[in-house]
Design an enzyme around this catalytic site. Structure first.
Site, mmCIF file in Angstrom:
data_model
loop_
_atom_site.group_PDB
_atom_site.id
_atom_site.type_symbol
_atom_site.label_atom_id
_atom_site.label_comp_id
_atom_site.label_asym_id
_atom_site.label_seq_id
_atom_site.Cartn_x
_atom_site.Cartn_y
_atom_site.Cartn_z
ATOM 1 C CE LYS A 72 -7.241 -44.608 15.657
ATOM 2 N NZ LYS A 72 -6.680 -43.955 16.037
ATOM 3 C CG ASP A 108 -6.001 -39.906 14.784
ATOM 4 O OD1 ASP A 108 -6.671 -40.149 15.820
ATOM 5 O OD2 ASP A 108 -6.045 -41.725 14.604
#
Length: 288
Positions: A72, A108
């Protein structure tokens, strides 16, 4: 599975590990239900192979893809543009191919805070303790601050390479929101105990406890749990981590990362297709 045609658009997940992921089930089911000619696949890609993988996906002209651990943060080096949220967070979990331009997003935080609301937990003006400073942790921290959390205590390994990024996030969020953010060493057990005592929510945003290392747990002293505390783990395999089992045994509300996965996935689905994921149908499908 939907039929694959000569015009099928490719989406997928890059991470290590990925074999446990339920993302293909939710996305492929949704594509089929909405009559979209897309397919979602998983690819075992780590930080060493990520650059070559992204080059290949560009050549293939994929519609978009997700990132999970450990990619990420590393993915930022290989993208053309970032959404405002992704730039603030410094991590990306969703990439959109916008006419050949790879744009990074982060869904997220949105997914996690929606999962908290689903548990009927109101975090406005409350205190949160967050374990970890990786991509998911930074996204959760940013969204929590934007959603009105009053104080966030972040616990990290003191030698983590992510510390400069989380400190920059701390500075930016304290300028843009009224949230106070404190960064502590994960090994300072007294600070951890004090932070959890004042918290409404404790979140494990690391991979500690994830399959196959299911016995691992960052919290050893269970006396820090209290009945007013809710405990969340972004892991959903195993369904109940050691952390969640310990929290439940002490009378805490405890929930895993399943709903976070659903809601962050729904936002990625919207980015790629312009359509809303049929989330109620997806939940029923996954139960079956």
């Amino acid at each position: 599975m939907p039929a694959i045609t000569g015009k099928t658009k490719l989406t997928g997940l890059l991470g290590d590990p990925v074999s446990h992921s339920i993302s293909p089930l939710m996305h492929n089911f949704s594509f089929q239900k909405l009559g979209l000619d897309y397919v979602y696949l998983c690819f075992q890609i780590n930080e060493q192979t990520l650059e070559e993988a992204v080059k290949g996906l560009r050549v293939l002209d994929v519609k978009g893809f997700n990132l999970t651990m450990p990619n990420k943060n590393k993915i930022l080096s290989y993208l053309d543009a970032l959404s405002p949220a992704a730039r603030l967070i410094g991590a990306v979990n969703t990439v959109e191919n916008k006419n050949g331009v790879f744009v990074g997003h982060n869904t997220d935080g949105i997914g996690f805070m929606q999962s908290v609301k689903e548990q009927n937990i109101d975090m406005k003006n409350q205190t949160m303790t967050l374990l970890g400073i990786g991509g998911a942790a930074t996204a959760i921290c940013a969204q929590a601050a934007l959603d009105g959390v009053n104080t966030i205590h972040i616990f990290s390994r003191p030698n983590s390479s992510h510390l400069p990024r989380i400190k920059a996030l701390q500075e930016n969020l304290e300028k843009e929101t009224s949230c106070k953010i404190y960064i502590h060493s994960l090994f300072d057990t007294q600070d951890l105990k004090s932070a959890v005592k004042d918290s409404r929510l404790l979140v494990n945003a690391t991979s500690v406890g994830m399959f196959p290392h299911t016995d691992d747990c960052l919290i050893e002293d269970t006396s820090i749990f209290h009945t007013h505390l809710a405990v969340a783990d972004i892991i959903y395999n195993p369904w109940e981590t050691t952390l969640l089992a310990k929290a439940k045994a002490e009378g805490c509300k405890a929930f895993n990362g399943y709903s976070m996965l659903l809601y962050q996935g729904a936002e990625a689905f919207r980015i790629w297709t312009g359509k809303e994921m049929p989330i109620t149908l997806v939940k029923e499908h996954l139960k079956q």
